[in-house]
Write a protein that holds these residues in place. Structure first.
Motif, short mmCIF file in Angstrom:
data_model
loop_
_atom_site.label_atom_id
_atom_site.label_comp_id
_atom_site.label_asym_id
_atom_site.label_seq_id
_atom_site.Cartn_x
_atom_site.Cartn_y
_atom_site.Cartn_z
N LEU A 1 0.83 -1.20 0.00
CA LEU A 1 0.00 0.00 0.00
C LEU A 1 0.86 1.25 0.00
O LEU A 1 1.95 1.27 0.59
CB LEU A 1 -0.88 0.02 1.26
N THR A 2 0.36 2.30 -0.63
CA THR A 2 1.04 3.59 -0.56
C THR A 2 0.75 4.23 0.79
O THR A 2 -0.16 3.82 1.52
CB THR A 2 0.53 4.54 -1.67
N VAL A 3 1.52 5.26 1.11
CA VAL A 3 1.30 5.99 2.37
C VAL A 3 -0.11 6.59 2.38
O VAL A 3 -0.79 6.56 3.40
CB VAL A 3 2.38 7.07 2.55
N ALA B 1 7.94 -0.84 6.62
CA ALA B 1 7.72 -0.37 5.25
C ALA B 1 8.92 -0.72 4.39
O ALA B 1 10.02 -0.97 4.90
CB ALA B 1 7.49 1.13 5.25
N ARG C 1 6.36 1.88 0.68
CA ARG C 1 5.22 0.98 0.50
C ARG C 1 5.12 0.15 1.76
O ARG C 1 6.12 -0.33 2.31
CB ARG C 1 5.42 0.06 -0.70
N GLU D 1 -2.79 5.40 0.91
CA GLU D 1 -3.75 4.32 1.15
C GLU D 1 -3.77 3.91 2.62
O GLU D 1 -4.84 3.69 3.19
CB GLU D 1 -3.42 3.11 0.27
N ARG E 1 11.18 0.72 1.17
CA ARG E 1 11.45 1.92 0.40
C ARG E 1 11.59 1.54 -1.07
O ARG E 1 12.37 0.66 -1.42
CB ARG E 1 12.72 2.60 0.90
N LYS F 1 -1.25 11.61 6.37
CA LYS F 1 -0.07 10.97 5.79
C LYS F 1 1.16 11.23 6.65
O LYS F 1 2.00 10.34 6.80
CB LYS F 1 0.17 11.47 4.36
N ALA G 1 9.82 6.66 -2.40
CA ALA G 1 8.52 6.42 -1.78
C ALA G 1 8.58 5.21 -0.84
O ALA G 1 9.49 4.39 -0.93
CB ALA G 1 7.47 6.17 -2.85
N GLU H 1 0.18 -4.66 3.30
CA GLU H 1 -1.19 -4.56 3.82
C GLU H 1 -1.34 -5.31 5.14
O GLU H 1 -1.98 -4.83 6.07
CB GLU H 1 -2.16 -5.12 2.78
N TYR I 1 4.00 8.51 8.02
CA TYR I 1 5.45 8.66 7.91
C TYR I 1 6.11 8.58 9.28
O TYR I 1 7.16 7.97 9.44
CB TYR I 1 5.82 9.99 7.23
#
Length: 61
Positions: free
Chosen positions: A8-10, A35, A43, A12, A37, A21, A41, A46, A25
């Motif tokens: 998932l993106t930040v 996460a 990811r 999401e 990198r 957001k 970005a 989930e 972070y």
């Protein structure tokens, strides 16, 4: 990565957790939310989001 599910993106993650957001972070940088990198970005797996939320529920009770 199939055993971890999707990444998932930040944005999401923030939407799922209903936080900003910048808070996502902060969780990533503090090590509370794992996460990966990808370039510049992040990811987040989930399953890691679900695990974090489950752990938070246990800490409140």
């Amino acid at each position: 990565m199939s055993d971890q599910g999707r990444l998932l993106t930040v944005a999401e993650v923030a939407s799922i957790m209903r936080i900003r957001k910048s808070s996502v972070y902060r969780l990533v940088h503090s090590g509370h939310l794992p996460a990966i990198r990808v370039g510049r970005a992040f990811r987040v797996p989930e399953q890691a989001v679900h695990d974090f939320l489950q752990g938070s529920l246990r800490n409140v009770s």
